[in-house]
Design a protein around this motif. Structure first.
Motif, PDB file in Angstrom:
ATOM      1  N   LYS A 176     -12.896   8.127  -5.085  1.00 51.45           N
ATOM      2  CA  LYS A 176     -12.294   6.883  -5.396  1.00 51.45           C
ATOM      3  C   LYS A 176     -12.020   6.493  -6.737  1.00 51.45           C
ATOM      4  O   LYS A 176     -10.750   6.306  -7.175  1.00 51.45           O
ATOM      5  CB  LYS A 176     -12.738   5.978  -4.469  1.00 51.45           C
ATOM      6  N   TRP A 211      -8.801   3.333   0.120  1.00 49.37           N
ATOM      7  CA  TRP A 211      -9.435   3.995   1.114  1.00 49.37           C
ATOM      8  C   TRP A 211      -9.103   5.464   1.262  1.00 49.37           C
ATOM      9  O   TRP A 211      -7.966   5.791   1.193  1.00 49.37           O
ATOM     10  CB  TRP A 211      -8.977   3.371   2.455  1.00 49.37           C
ATOM     11  N   THR A 212      -9.905   6.300   1.664  1.00 44.96           N
ATOM     12  CA  THR A 212      -9.655   7.452   1.894  1.00 44.96           C
ATOM     13  C   THR A 212     -10.179   8.076   3.233  1.00 44.96           C
ATOM     14  O   THR A 212     -11.056   7.310   3.766  1.00 44.96           O
ATOM     15  CB  THR A 212     -10.594   8.376   1.028  1.00 44.96           C
ATOM     16  N   LYS A 213      -9.490   9.047   3.622  1.00 43.28           N
ATOM     17  CA  LYS A 213      -9.786   9.800   5.096  1.00 43.28           C
ATOM     18  C   LYS A 213      -9.461  11.241   4.808  1.00 43.28           C
ATOM     19  O   LYS A 213      -8.561  11.650   4.280  1.00 43.28           O
ATOM     20  CB  LYS A 213      -9.086   8.922   6.036  1.00 43.28           C
ATOM     21  N   LYS A 232      -7.606  -1.656  -4.381  1.00 44.68           N
ATOM     22  CA  LYS A 232      -8.546  -0.923  -3.519  1.00 44.68           C
ATOM     23  C   LYS A 232      -8.321   0.356  -3.100  1.00 44.68           C
ATOM     24  O   LYS A 232      -7.078   0.483  -2.835  1.00 44.68           O
ATOM     25  CB  LYS A 232      -8.781  -1.880  -2.244  1.00 44.68           C
ATOM     26  N   LYS A 248       0.940  -1.036  -0.066  1.00 47.14           N
ATOM     27  CA  LYS A 248       0.094   0.038   0.018  1.00 47.14           C
ATOM     28  C   LYS A 248       0.879   1.327  -0.119  1.00 47.14           C
ATOM     29  O   LYS A 248       1.989   1.292   0.593  1.00 47.14           O
ATOM     30  CB  LYS A 248      -0.838   0.018   1.355  1.00 47.14           C
TER      31      LYS A 248
END
Length: 93
Positions: free
Chosen positions: A44, A63-65, A61, A33
């Protein structure tokens, strides 16, 4: 928004570097990652498209934050591609 504005810069911390190298106990599951600061309005699908085109890899894949210093995207690469290779191309190593 232009595609060149989506990926702002790689996010480099010790934890992020461990995810790149896969140095955790579950090497394949937790590794491969890379984390980037991205444009706040990027979704995304746009992040995936821009990342795949820029680095010529396949993304498994994302992921966002959202944090104080911006929107973070944690991008897991598909099998056969390495986050360490992408990190070397952007100057993380």
């Amino acid at each position: 928004m232009k595609q060149s504005d989506v990926l702002i810069r790689p996010f480099v911390t010790e934890k992020a570097m461990n995810a790149v190298r896969g140095t955790s106990a579950q090497n394949l599951k937790d590794g491969n990652k890379i984390e980037f600061i991205v444009h706040r309005d990027a979704d995304k699908a746009l992040i995936k498209t821009v990342f795949e085109e820029r680095f010529e890899v396949k993304v498994d894949k994302i992921w966002t934050k959202i944090q104080k210093n911006g929107k973070h995207a944690i991008i897991k690469l598909s099998e056969g591609y390495t986050a360490e290779d992408v990190g070397m191309r952007v100057g993380v190593f």
